[in-house]
Design a protein around this motif. Structure first.
Motif, PDB file in Angstrom:
ATOM      1  N   ALA A 106       0.859  -1.259   0.135  1.00 31.98           N
ATOM      2  CA  ALA A 106      -0.074  -0.033  -0.083  1.00 31.98           C
ATOM      3  C   ALA A 106       0.879   1.338  -0.054  1.00 31.98           C
ATOM      4  O   ALA A 106       2.082   0.941   0.243  1.00 31.98           O
ATOM      5  CB  ALA A 106      -1.007  -0.058   1.196  1.00 31.98           C
ATOM      6  N   PRO A 107       0.235   2.478  -0.179  1.00 31.54           N
ATOM      7  CA  PRO A 107       1.091   3.681  -0.271  1.00 31.54           C
ATOM      8  C   PRO A 107       1.684   3.972   0.967  1.00 31.54           C
ATOM      9  O   PRO A 107       1.171   3.961   2.004  1.00 31.54           O
ATOM     10  CB  PRO A 107       0.165   4.827  -0.794  1.00 31.54           C
ATOM     11  CG  PRO A 107      -1.076   3.998  -1.380  1.00 31.54           C
ATOM     12  CD  PRO A 107      -0.983   2.543  -0.726  1.00 31.54           C
TER      13      PRO A 107
ATOM     14  N   LEU B 249      -3.316  18.540   3.355  1.00 34.77           N
ATOM     15  CA  LEU B 249      -3.559  17.223   4.199  1.00 34.77           C
ATOM     16  C   LEU B 249      -4.887  16.848   3.917  1.00 34.77           C
ATOM     17  O   LEU B 249      -5.198  15.325   3.422  1.00 34.77           O
ATOM     18  CB  LEU B 249      -3.504  17.296   5.556  1.00 34.77           C
ATOM     19  CG  LEU B 249      -2.079  17.776   6.121  1.00 34.77           C
ATOM     20  CD1 LEU B 249      -2.203  18.045   7.827  1.00 34.77           C
ATOM     21  CD2 LEU B 249      -1.273  16.397   6.038  1.00 34.77           C
ATOM     22  N   PHE B 250      -5.938  17.371   3.718  1.00 40.75           N
ATOM     23  CA  PHE B 250      -7.390  16.995   3.714  1.00 40.75           C
ATOM     24  C   PHE B 250      -8.054  17.033   2.230  1.00 40.75           C
ATOM     25  O   PHE B 250      -8.988  16.565   1.735  1.00 40.75           O
ATOM     26  CB  PHE B 250      -8.285  17.591   4.630  1.00 40.75           C
ATOM     27  CG  PHE B 250      -7.812  17.226   6.152  1.00 40.75           C
ATOM     28  CD1 PHE B 250      -7.587  16.025   6.503  1.00 40.75           C
ATOM     29  CD2 PHE B 250      -7.246  18.449   6.603  1.00 40.75           C
ATOM     30  CE1 PHE B 250      -7.244  15.892   7.767  1.00 40.75           C
ATOM     31  CE2 PHE B 250      -6.718  18.217   8.065  1.00 40.75           C
ATOM     32  CZ  PHE B 250      -6.637  16.706   8.616  1.00 40.75           C
TER      33      PHE B 250
ATOM     34  N   ALA C 238      -4.300  10.004  -0.487  1.00 40.19           N
ATOM     35  CA  ALA C 238      -3.326   9.511  -1.286  1.00 40.19           C
ATOM     36  C   ALA C 238      -2.643   8.263  -0.483  1.00 40.19           C
ATOM     37  O   ALA C 238      -2.235   7.396  -1.159  1.00 40.19           O
ATOM     38  CB  ALA C 238      -2.330  10.581  -1.527  1.00 40.19           C
ATOM     39  N   ALA C 239      -2.992   8.352   0.640  1.00 37.31           N
ATOM     40  CA  ALA C 239      -2.291   7.071   1.660  1.00 37.31           C
ATOM     41  C   ALA C 239      -3.257   6.168   1.822  1.00 37.31           C
ATOM     42  O   ALA C 239      -3.207   5.266   2.692  1.00 37.31           O
ATOM     43  CB  ALA C 239      -1.795   7.824   2.829  1.00 37.31           C
TER      44      ALA C 239
ATOM     45  N   LEU D  45       0.447   7.164   6.321  1.00 33.43           N
ATOM     46  CA  LEU D  45       0.685   8.332   6.314  1.00 33.43           C
ATOM     47  C   LEU D  45       1.488   9.038   7.262  1.00 33.43           C
ATOM     48  O   LEU D  45       1.570   8.909   8.445  1.00 33.43           O
ATOM     49  CB  LEU D  45      -0.612   9.295   6.485  1.00 33.43           C
ATOM     50  CG  LEU D  45      -0.521  10.892   6.252  1.00 33.43           C
ATOM     51  CD1 LEU D  45       0.112  11.376   4.959  1.00 33.43           C
ATOM     52  CD2 LEU D  45      -1.694  11.422   6.740  1.00 33.43           C
ATOM     53  N   PHE D  46       2.788   9.326   7.064  1.00 35.72           N
ATOM     54  CA  PHE D  46       3.978   9.999   7.858  1.00 35.72           C
ATOM     55  C   PHE D  46       3.988  11.495   8.003  1.00 35.72           C
ATOM     56  O   PHE D  46       4.069  12.038   7.180  1.00 35.72           O
ATOM     57  CB  PHE D  46       5.368   9.375   7.290  1.00 35.72           C
ATOM     58  CG  PHE D  46       6.390   9.617   8.275  1.00 35.72           C
ATOM     59  CD1 PHE D  46       6.583   9.570   9.678  1.00 35.72           C
ATOM     60  CD2 PHE D  46       7.462  10.373   7.697  1.00 35.72           C
ATOM     61  CE1 PHE D  46       7.736  10.026  10.417  1.00 35.72           C
ATOM     62  CE2 PHE D  46       8.652  10.978   8.575  1.00 35.72           C
ATOM     63  CZ  PHE D  46       8.464  10.750   9.728  1.00 35.72           C
ATOM     64  N   LEU D  47       3.522  11.786   9.231  1.00 40.54           N
ATOM     65  CA  LEU D  47       3.679  13.270   9.373  1.00 40.54           C
ATOM     66  C   LEU D  47       4.842  13.753  10.181  1.00 40.54           C
ATOM     67  O   LEU D  47       4.689  13.539  11.857  1.00 40.54           O
ATOM     68  CB  LEU D  47       2.216  13.534  10.261  1.00 40.54           C
ATOM     69  CG  LEU D  47       0.809  13.358   9.683  1.00 40.54           C
ATOM     70  CD1 LEU D  47      -0.525  13.535  10.450  1.00 40.54           C
ATOM     71  CD2 LEU D  47       0.665  14.051   8.031  1.00 40.54           C
TER      72      LEU D  47
END
Length: 441
Positions: A195-196, A214-215, A235-236, A241-243
């Motif tokens: 997965a992404p 982000l949204f 997109a993730a 999702l790495f913040l």
């Protein structure tokens, strides 16, 4: 054509020992330089090709052991010999550990000095031929990370426990410790690796754009929104999702992040429609979020939602045993990239890298190796390393001395200049020999 005489630097705060060593060495056809302090020795080393250093250990302000360590790292090709009046087993160990090849106890004869100087030159030549090179370092890889220390093992253990679920993770650590590598390891070593993986540096996005990035946003939500656009959350989908730098997120974004974590849903800017999302969130920070909470710049409820699992990445200074493995990795990486060859590193150079405290952590280490590979040819040695990595001598601030002590120090320097000739020294000072003796007493 005559061979060049070897240049020998003698360092001792005792004028009489300096004069004795100089006379003996000159009679053996060596060229000598004298210094009555470490500071003077450093000036000579900077401007002169020295073939051998002979130094005392006990000297005021800065001692001979510090000089030995400095020369070992800044001038590693210079052999070092210690002449001391305080021989002991512990003293000998400290001397050899500091890089000296041998030492001679005071008092000594001219024959003993000649033998040990010749032995020191011979041993130095032999050591240069047999100089060890580190090249068989066993690497322990884990998803592009390397290490074998207990601290590294603790991080890997945490990764193994979370990689196959979608629990929210926060990765903490100083800048340059590899927090994003940890996030990527969690994603790519687990069952969701296909997965992404979307990495977002919150600190690099202007605050007024964080929400839309982000949204996503709906067409017509603001001037210039000419079409519907998805954000990083969409997109993730299905992945991670790495913040990064989560502490820089605006309070508005923090509110929406909290809802995304609690309800698994988001809303685009300008839309009323709620969209479900199936992602794992990994956040990272080098800031003290608890301090941010006190300052009311970070939501306390979001903090606890993010810290379901907390992974602390240790700074490089706390995992120095991993430095050889990291060095090998970067030598291979940049050797192939820039020179299409295998690079090696000497044990002496590696020792300097292991001693340094690395305030910039792994990122700083990688930068240094990258630079040295570009500027060297196959073997990284001490001379290829930046000076700031090496041992530096810090001289204490000079105290204000009584006039008599200042005068005596100046007279000693004149005697060094005149090679101990008291008549010449008295002429320079415009005093008689009796006055000269009184000033030295």
């Amino acid at each position: 054509m005559a061979l060049r005489k070897e240049n020998i630097l003698i360092v001792d705060d005792d004028i009489h020992i300096l004069e004795l060593l100089q006379r003996h060495l000159q009679s053996m056809d060596y060229h000598t330089f004298k210094a009555i302090s470490v500071k003077e020795a450093l000036f000579i080393l900077k401007d002169t090709d020295i073939d051998l250093l002979i130094t005392d250990i006990r000297m005021p302000d800065v001692n001979g052991l510090q000089l030995l360590q400095f020369v070992s790292e800044h001038y590693p090709e210079i052999p070092k010999l210690v002449v001391t009046g305080y021989p002991s087993v512990n003293g000998a160990f400290e001397v050899i550990k500091s890089g000296a090849i041998d030492y001679l106890s005071k008092p000594f004869t001219k024959t003993e000095l000649k033998q040990i100087v010749e032995k020191t030159f011979a041993n130095a030549a032999q050591d240069q031929k047999q100089k060890p090179v580190s090249q068989n370092i066993q690497t322990n890889d884990y998803a592009d990370m390397v290490g074998a220390s207990e601290a590294f093992g603790s991080v890997i253990n945490s990764i193994d426990r979370v990689k196959n679920n979608k629990a929210t993770v926060i990765v903490k650590g100083e800048s340059g410790t590899g927090k994003e590598l940890v996030a990527r390891a969690i994603h790519y070593s687990g069952k969701f690796s296909r997965a992404p993986f979307i990495a977002v540096n919150c600190g690099a996005i202007p605050e007024n754009l964080q929400e839309t990035e982000l949204f996503g946003y709906k067409k017509g939500a603001f001037t210039g929104a000419n079409e519907n656009r998805s954000g990083f959350f969409q997109a993730a989908e299905g992945g991670t999702l790495f913040l990064d730098e989560i502490g820089t997120a605006s309070l508005t974004v923090q509110t929406k992040l909290l809802r995304a974590l609690q309800e698994k849903e988001i809303t685009k800017v300008g839309s009323q429609k709620v969209e479900k999302v199936d992602i794992r969130i990994i956040a990272a920070t080098n800031a003290d979020l608890l301090e941010n909470i006190k300052n009311k710049t970070f939501r306390e409820d979001l903090y606890y939602r993010l810290t379901v699992v907390e992974i602390n990445v240790p700074p490089l200074r706390e995992r120095k045993s991993d430095i050889p493995l990291l060095v090998k990795k970067f030598l291979r990486k940049y050797g192939e990239e820039y020179k299409d060859r295998l690079f090696r590193i000497s044990d002496e150079a590696l020792g300097i890298l292991k001693r340094y405290q690395w305030p910039g952590n792994i990122r700083e280490l990688e930068n240094i190796i990258q630079r040295t590979v570009i500027m060297s040819d196959g073997l990284i040695d001490v001379k290829d390393l930046p000076d700031f990595l090496k041992f530096q001598i810090e001289f204490p601030e000079a105290d204000f001395l009584p006039l008599g002590e200042m005068e005596k120090e100046y007279v000693r320097r004149i005697l060094i200049h005149t090679k101990g000739n008291k008549t010449k020294a008295a002429e320079i000072l415009q005093i008689d020999r009796k006055t000269l003796r009184n000033k030295l007493s």
